[in-house]
Design a protein around this motif. Structure first.
Motif, PDB file in Angstrom:
ATOM      1  N   VAL A   8      -7.620  -5.530  24.836  1.00  0.00           N
ATOM      2  CA  VAL A   8      -6.367  -5.393  24.095  1.00  0.00           C
ATOM      3  C   VAL A   8      -6.525  -6.148  22.780  1.00  0.00           C
ATOM      4  CG1 VAL A   8      -3.897  -5.908  24.041  1.00  0.00           C
ATOM      5  CG2 VAL A   8      -4.981  -5.199  26.198  1.00  0.00           C
ATOM      6  N   ILE A   9      -6.222  -5.476  21.677  1.00  0.00           N
ATOM      7  CA  ILE A   9      -6.327  -6.080  20.348  1.00  0.00           C
ATOM      8  C   ILE A   9      -4.994  -5.919  19.642  1.00  0.00           C
ATOM      9  CG2 ILE A   9      -7.517  -6.058  18.113  1.00  0.00           C
ATOM     10  CD1 ILE A   9      -9.135  -4.283  21.010  1.00  0.00           C
ATOM     11  N   THR A  10      -4.465  -6.994  19.081  1.00  0.00           N
ATOM     12  CA  THR A  10      -3.239  -6.882  18.293  1.00  0.00           C
ATOM     13  C   THR A  10      -3.603  -6.625  16.831  1.00  0.00           C
ATOM     14  OG1 THR A  10      -3.115  -9.279  17.872  1.00  0.00           O
ATOM     15  CG2 THR A  10      -1.981  -8.435  19.833  1.00  0.00           C
ATOM     16  N   GLY A  11      -2.750  -5.862  16.158  1.00  0.00           N
ATOM     17  CA  GLY A  11      -3.004  -5.553  14.753  1.00  0.00           C
ATOM     18  C   GLY A  11      -4.185  -4.626  14.570  1.00  0.00           C
ATOM     19  N   GLY A  12      -4.303  -3.627  15.426  1.00  0.00           N
ATOM     20  CA  GLY A  12      -5.460  -2.726  15.381  1.00  0.00           C
ATOM     21  C   GLY A  12      -5.289  -1.512  14.491  1.00  0.00           C
ATOM     22  N   GLY A  13      -4.215  -1.472  13.724  1.00  0.00           N
ATOM     23  CA  GLY A  13      -3.957  -0.290  12.899  1.00  0.00           C
ATOM     24  C   GLY A  13      -4.660  -0.278  11.566  1.00  0.00           C
ATOM     25  N   GLY A  14      -5.289  -1.370  11.175  1.00  0.00           N
ATOM     26  CA  GLY A  14      -5.963  -1.409   9.884  1.00  0.00           C
ATOM     27  C   GLY A  14      -6.749  -2.683   9.707  1.00  0.00           C
ATOM     28  N   LEU A  20     -12.390  -4.180  14.579  1.00  0.00           N
ATOM     29  CA  LEU A  20     -12.653  -4.705  15.918  1.00  0.00           C
ATOM     30  C   LEU A  20     -12.540  -3.621  16.976  1.00  0.00           C
ATOM     31  CD1 LEU A  20     -10.830  -8.177  15.974  1.00  0.00           C
ATOM     32  CD2 LEU A  20     -13.293  -7.768  16.063  1.00  0.00           C
ATOM     33  N   CYS A  21     -11.501  -2.806  16.864  1.00  0.00           N
ATOM     34  CA  CYS A  21     -11.307  -1.707  17.818  1.00  0.00           C
ATOM     35  C   CYS A  21     -12.503  -0.771  17.825  1.00  0.00           C
ATOM     36  CB  CYS A  21     -10.037  -0.930  17.476  1.00  0.00           C
ATOM     37  SG  CYS A  21      -8.488  -1.834  17.750  1.00  0.00           S
ATOM     38  N   VAL A  22     -12.963  -0.399  16.632  1.00  0.00           N
ATOM     39  CA  VAL A  22     -14.090   0.529  16.516  1.00  0.00           C
ATOM     40  C   VAL A  22     -15.363  -0.109  17.061  1.00  0.00           C
ATOM     41  CG1 VAL A  22     -15.562   1.797  14.899  1.00  0.00           C
ATOM     42  CG2 VAL A  22     -13.079   1.730  14.548  1.00  0.00           C
ATOM     43  N   TRP A  23     -15.628  -1.339  16.677  1.00  0.00           N
ATOM     44  CA  TRP A  23     -16.861  -2.000  17.121  1.00  0.00           C
ATOM     45  C   TRP A  23     -16.863  -2.217  18.627  1.00  0.00           C
ATOM     46  CZ3 TRP A  23     -16.137  -5.808  12.494  1.00  0.00           C
ATOM     47  CH2 TRP A  23     -16.649  -5.216  11.325  1.00  0.00           C
ATOM     48  N   GLY A 205     -21.925 -19.580  -0.428  1.00  0.00           N
ATOM     49  CA  GLY A 205     -20.952 -19.789  -1.490  1.00  0.00           C
ATOM     50  C   GLY A 205     -20.931 -18.729  -2.559  1.00  0.00           C
ATOM     51  N   GLU A 206     -21.827 -17.731  -2.478  1.00  0.00           N
ATOM     52  CA  GLU A 206     -21.900 -16.703  -3.516  1.00  0.00           C
ATOM     53  C   GLU A 206     -20.896 -15.576  -3.312  1.00  0.00           C
ATOM     54  OE1 GLU A 206     -26.539 -16.881  -5.050  1.00  0.00           O
ATOM     55  OE2 GLU A 206     -25.927 -15.316  -3.651  1.00  0.00           O
ATOM     56  N   SER A 207     -20.480 -15.360  -2.092  1.00  0.00           N
ATOM     57  CA  SER A 207     -19.562 -14.265  -1.791  1.00  0.00           C
ATOM     58  C   SER A 207     -18.754 -14.604  -0.549  1.00  0.00           C
ATOM     59  CB  SER A 207     -20.328 -12.959  -1.562  1.00  0.00           C
ATOM     60  OG  SER A 207     -21.224 -13.096  -0.466  1.00  0.00           O
ATOM     61  N   LEU A 208     -17.715 -13.818  -0.326  1.00  0.00           N
ATOM     62  CA  LEU A 208     -16.908 -14.027   0.870  1.00  0.00           C
ATOM     63  C   LEU A 208     -17.697 -13.647   2.111  1.00  0.00           C
ATOM     64  CD1 LEU A 208     -13.394 -12.610  -0.131  1.00  0.00           C
ATOM     65  CD2 LEU A 208     -14.136 -15.000  -0.103  1.00  0.00           C
ATOM     66  N   MET A 209     -17.353 -14.259   3.199  1.00  0.00           N
ATOM     67  CA  MET A 209     -17.954 -13.894   4.470  1.00  0.00           C
ATOM     68  C   MET A 209     -17.654 -12.440   4.793  1.00  0.00           C
ATOM     69  SD  MET A 209     -17.326 -15.648   8.210  1.00  0.00           S
ATOM     70  CE  MET A 209     -18.040 -17.203   7.680  1.00  0.00           C
ATOM     71  N   ASP A 210     -18.585 -11.787   5.439  1.00  0.00           N
ATOM     72  CA  ASP A 210     -18.408 -10.407   5.884  1.00  0.00           C
ATOM     73  C   ASP A 210     -17.751 -10.421   7.260  1.00  0.00           C
ATOM     74  OD1 ASP A 210     -18.845  -7.768   6.993  1.00  0.00           O
ATOM     75  OD2 ASP A 210     -20.316  -7.461   5.410  1.00  0.00           O
ATOM     76  N   GLY A 211     -16.726  -9.599   7.433  1.00  0.00           N
ATOM     77  CA  GLY A 211     -16.039  -9.529   8.714  1.00  0.00           C
ATOM     78  C   GLY A 211     -16.956  -9.189   9.872  1.00  0.00           C
ATOM     79  N   ARG A 212     -18.050  -8.504   9.571  1.00  0.00           N
ATOM     80  CA  ARG A 212     -18.977  -8.153  10.648  1.00  0.00           C
ATOM     81  C   ARG A 212     -19.623  -9.390  11.255  1.00  0.00           C
ATOM     82  NH1 ARG A 212     -20.746  -3.241  12.182  1.00  0.00           N
ATOM     83  NH2 ARG A 212     -22.535  -3.228  13.577  1.00  0.00           N
ATOM     84  N   SER A 213     -19.791 -10.451  10.439  1.00  0.00           N
ATOM     85  CA  SER A 213     -20.328 -11.701  10.982  1.00  0.00           C
ATOM     86  C   SER A 213     -19.377 -12.290  12.017  1.00  0.00           C
ATOM     87  CB  SER A 213     -20.563 -12.710   9.854  1.00  0.00           C
ATOM     88  OG  SER A 213     -21.600 -12.290   8.999  1.00  0.00           O
ATOM     89  N   ILE A 214     -18.077 -12.152  11.755  1.00  0.00           N
ATOM     90  CA  ILE A 214     -17.083 -12.653  12.715  1.00  0.00           C
ATOM     91  C   ILE A 214     -17.143 -11.817  13.982  1.00  0.00           C
ATOM     92  CG2 ILE A 214     -14.635 -13.141  13.080  1.00  0.00           C
ATOM     93  CD1 ILE A 214     -14.408 -13.391  10.010  1.00  0.00           C
ATOM     94  N   TRP A 215     -17.274 -10.497  13.828  1.00  0.00           N
ATOM     95  CA  TRP A 215     -17.391  -9.622  14.995  1.00  0.00           C
ATOM     96  C   TRP A 215     -18.623  -9.999  15.823  1.00  0.00           C
ATOM     97  CZ3 TRP A 215     -16.758  -6.925  19.043  1.00  0.00           C
ATOM     98  CH2 TRP A 215     -17.765  -6.085  19.534  1.00  0.00           C
TER      99      TRP A 215
END
Length: 245
Positions: A8-14, A20-23, A205-215
């Motif tokens: 179950v994931i909250t906020g899965g619409g975008g 997260l839902c797709v992965w 420090g050169e760029s924002l973290m990629d969400g895939r790293s969090i996944w």
């Protein structure tokens, strides 16, 4: 190791919730998620269905207890275990105390804190049916003590500090039932597509973290043996404001 589990994931619409839902679906997980708009539900479900995955979306407004109750009842009606709960949804709010009306402050705290607490409480019967359940809270660096390097509103900070406290205490209580609870504290990050690989060449420090790293971090947490309970994970990285300086 995740195939066949139910999440179950909250906020899965975008955004990150949709990713997260797709992965998770790509790992063979049966995905159930909440969103506030029918169009967002259809979009996430269509992406997953096109890849042969399984997903069901439900309308839920985490600021409304009645909506949370209805969402929970729908999830629990199947009388099946909930193996993974990811508390991802939260309303972003920026600015100072003078910038936002009281209604926005209430909504920010209700969606990111109160709603997550109430949903977790109502889903516990399903979570307890699982032999190896995990709860993951996406908290944010704004929930770290003494962190202030963000344009987030004080109410957003309050919401995230509250979620951190909830996650920490819940982790201790549910560990006695073989239920792991993990809090993640990421800084600002981007979701750079559903298929993009993480750039391993960029410097700190050169760029924002990629969400895939969090996944990938979440996936690591979920696939550890039950003897390994990771309570908190802190990330380091620049804010959007840091990169604009």
């Amino acid at each position: 190791m995740l195939r066949g589990k139910r999440a179950v994931i909250t906020g899965g619409g975008g955004g990150f919730g949709q990713a997260l839902c797709v992965w998770l679906a790509r790992e063979g997980v049966e995905v159930m998620f909440s969103a506030r708009r029918v169009a967002d539900i259809e979009k996430t479900c269509s992406i997953i269905a096109a890849e042969g995955g399984r997903a069901t979306g439900y309308l839920c407004d985490l600021t409304q207890p009645a909506s949370i109750s209805q969402f929970s009842s729908q999830l629990l009606s199947a009388d099946k275990p909930i193996d993974i709960l990811i508390l991802n949804a939260a309303q972003w709010l920026s600015g100072t105390m003078d910038d936002q009306p009281g209604a926005e402050i209430i909504t920010t705290i209700s969606s990111g804190l109160t709603g997550s607490i109430l949903l977790t409480q109502t889903l516990l019967p399903g979570i307890r049916r699982s032999e190896s359940a995990d709860i993951v809270s996406i908290i944010s660096a704004c929930g770290i003590p003494n962190f202030t390097d963000s344009i987030a509103h004080p109410a957003f900070f309050a919401s995230k500090h509250g979620l951190s406290g909830f996650t920490t205490k819940l982790s201790r209580q549910l560990s006695k039932e073989n239920i792991r609870v993990t809090g993640l504290y990421p800084p600002d990050f981007d979701v750079n597509g559903l298929d993009a690989s993480v750039d391993i060449q960029s410097r700190m420090g050169e760029s924002l973290m990629d969400g895939r790293s969090i996944w990938e971090t979440i996936c690591f947490v979920l696939t550890q043996p039950r003897s390994c309970h990771i309570g908190s994970i802190y990330f380091q990285g620049p804010t959007r404001e840091d990169l604009q300086e």
